[in-house]
Design a protein around this motif. Structure first.
Motif, PDB file in Angstrom:
ATOM      1  N   UNK A  31     -18.473   4.961 -26.097  1.00 30.93           N
ATOM      2  CA  UNK A  31     -17.894   5.776 -25.023  1.00 30.93           C
ATOM      3  C   UNK A  31     -16.462   6.136 -25.391  1.00 30.93           C
ATOM      4  N   UNK A  32     -16.200   7.430 -25.538  1.00 28.45           N
ATOM      5  CA  UNK A  32     -14.889   7.901 -25.998  1.00 28.45           C
ATOM      6  C   UNK A  32     -14.407   9.035 -25.101  1.00 28.45           C
ATOM      7  N   UNK A  70     -23.565   8.803 -33.151  1.00 25.07           N
ATOM      8  CA  UNK A  70     -24.034   7.791 -32.221  1.00 25.07           C
ATOM      9  C   UNK A  70     -23.163   7.523 -31.021  1.00 25.07           C
ATOM     10  N   UNK A  71     -22.137   8.357 -30.783  1.00 18.54           N
ATOM     11  CA  UNK A  71     -21.344   8.208 -29.563  1.00 18.54           C
ATOM     12  C   UNK A  71     -22.194   8.713 -28.395  1.00 18.54           C
ATOM     13  N   UNK A  88     -15.022   8.911 -35.972  1.00 20.44           N
ATOM     14  CA  UNK A  88     -16.047   8.360 -36.862  1.00 20.44           C
ATOM     15  C   UNK A  88     -15.876   6.847 -37.022  1.00 20.44           C
ATOM     16  N   UNK A  89     -14.632   6.405 -37.150  1.00 26.72           N
ATOM     17  CA  UNK A  89     -14.383   4.969 -37.286  1.00 26.72           C
ATOM     18  C   UNK A  89     -14.819   4.216 -36.032  1.00 26.72           C
ATOM     19  N   UNK A  90     -14.544   4.782 -34.872  1.00 28.81           N
ATOM     20  CA  UNK A  90     -14.973   4.145 -33.624  1.00 28.81           C
ATOM     21  C   UNK A  90     -16.494   4.042 -33.565  1.00 28.81           C
ATOM     22  N   UNK A  91     -17.173   5.093 -34.016  1.00 31.63           N
ATOM     23  CA  UNK A  91     -18.640   5.059 -34.023  1.00 31.63           C
ATOM     24  C   UNK A  91     -19.153   3.973 -34.961  1.00 31.63           C
ATOM     25  N   UNK A  92     -18.507   3.844 -36.125  1.00 32.46           N
ATOM     26  CA  UNK A  92     -18.913   2.811 -37.086  1.00 32.46           C
ATOM     27  C   UNK A  92     -18.735   1.413 -36.509  1.00 32.46           C
TER      28      UNK A  92
END
Length: 447
Positions: free
Chosen positions: A300-301, A331-332, A291-295
């Motif tokens: 791309x994960x 949103x990933x 979630x933090x990466x999306x924020x």
């Protein structure tokens, strides 16, 4: 042995990492039959197996430190297993109607037997037989021991399906093995234990190859931007600290070695997943990190299950279904999970090296590995207690998570061009304010 019997017999010292890690190599003579027990937690192979599997899990005092014992614990475990079973049945149904862990663990053991026989058996005059043993489901440890006795095994190696040592996994299994002996429910053999192989180069390379394979599923133009999220099964932080458990140190050691092998080619985070209950768990959690990466507009994960060596519910459901859905909802755009190691040839070689390193064979095994000329073109196999530990990061010899300094044991000599260790991923530390500190439940299935 019933769960009640284990509750009555078990001694906390039986799962001590210090005792396991101090064991010396086992002397083997020509003609010996060596039984290698490859052990794991197990899992429900059908939907009908889910509730009894959960009950066995909940009755383990090393896995769940409940405030009740005896009949009260039995009643509580039965009640919780009954309530949780339907939710887990739904999850297992979504991944094929049962856990593939036991089947894949058997395949790993079979592949290892072939590898040991072809690489070391004929040249040493030693017969190797492998056995699969599960802690909470069939084939139980006593089933493996009975087959070993029937096969005429002379000496035994206990080899975990967990690259990183934890009291809750390897420790619990070894305690059960000792309880079987105390109850006179198995034969006895001269035995050695592989405590961990978290930094074995073949294991590290196998993980890296799975990453390379998964990166091919991303569009070419985004591959360099893919964030690697290493996801390890969580453990209770407080209980770990009390027992001197090196698990998180070993996880960080593995991630460090994988990224060093890859020349740190991608941004990465180390996270923990599949929390059960309200205790204090390692952080950051895998879902919170996603979630933090999306924020932060990462789109791309790639999730890398780092403490899991087979496909099962914690990877196939928790990561590939549950976490994927959350990632896409936030949103990933490109989300993938690496395949588990299963019977990857390099992983089977790693298991072979971990086994052979604990044996004093009638032939110098390092001469065999180096072509008989004594010139090292790799790394010599040495018993666990003779190998130094890896450093954990460049600033400190202590783990940022637990304050301990129990990095995984080295297999190779330090590379002075890269020592001291480069700083570990700062996002995997408890003190980094940029990373979520909470943990979130995903599943309490097999591991």
């Amino acid at each position: 042995m019933t769960p009640h019997d284990f509750l009555r017999l078990h001694d906390p010292s039986w799962s001590s990492f210090e005792d396991v890690g101090s064991e010396s190599s086992l002397r083997i003579v020509e003609g010996d039959c060596v039984g290698v027990v490859v052990f794991n937690l197990g899992g429900p192979e059908s939907l009908d197996d889910v509730e009894p599997f959960l009950y066995n899990l909940l009755m383990d005092p090393l896995l769940f430190d409940l405030p009740v014992e005896g009949r009260l614990r039995h009643w509580l475990a039965k009640s919780v297993a009954y309530v949780r079973a339907q939710t887990l049945r739904d999850r297992y149904e979504m991944i094929g109607g049962g856990s593939p862990l036991t089947r894949l663990a058997r395949e790993q053991a079979q592949s290892l037997q072939g590898h040991l026989a072809s690489q070391y058996g004929q040249s040493t005059g030693v017969e190797f037989r492998t056995y699969s043993a599960m802690r909470y489901g069939h084939p139980f440890w006593e089933e493996a021991a009975a087959q070993m006795a029937a096969d005429g095994v002379d000496k035994a190696v206990l080899l975990p399906g967990y690259p990183q040592f934890s009291t809750f996994t390897t420790g619990s299994a070894l305690a059960y093995w000792k309880a079987l002996s105390a109850a006179d429910e198995r034969a006895s053999w001269p035995t050695t234990v592989v405590p961990e192989y978290a930094a074995n180069p073949k294991y590290v390379q196998a993980v890296s190859e799975r990453i390379d394979q998964a990166l091919q599923r991303f569009p070419r133009n985004v591959r360099r931007e893919v964030v690697l999220v290493f996801s390890a099964h969580d453990t209770v932080f407080g209980a770990r600290g009390q027992r001197g458990d090196p698990y998180c140190c070993h996880v960080h050691s593995t991630v460090e070695q994988v990224m060093r092998h890859r020349n740190r080619d991608q941004p990465f985070h180390t996270t923990f997943q599949s929390v059960m209950g309200p205790s204090s768990w390692l952080s950051p959690s895998t879902p919170d990190t996603i979630e933090t990466l999306a924020e932060r507009d990462h789109r791309s994960v790639l999730v890398v299950p780092i403490s899991f060596v087979t496909d099962h519910v914690n990877t196939s459901y928790d990561l590939d279904i549950s976490v994927r859905a959350r990632a896409e909802a936030r949103g990933i755009d490109h989300f993938e999970v690496t395949a588990s190691l299963n019977t990857h040839p390099l992983f089977i070689e790693a298991l072979g090296e971990a086994t052979i390193a604990q044996l004093d064979l009638p032939v110098d095994v390092n001469q065999l590995r180096f072509g008989g000329d004594g010139q090292s073109r790799g790394y010599p196999l040495r018993p666990y207690h003779q190998r130094p530990r890896h450093g954990l990061n460049g600033q400190s010899s202590s783990c940022s998570e637990c304050g301990s300094g129990q990095g995984a044991r080295r297999w190779t000599l330090p590379d002075r061009s890269t020592e001291p260790d480069a700083p570990s991923d700062p996002s995997s530390t408890r003190s980094d304010p940029s990373v979520p500190q909470g943990s979130e439940s995903a599943s309490d299935g097999d591991s």
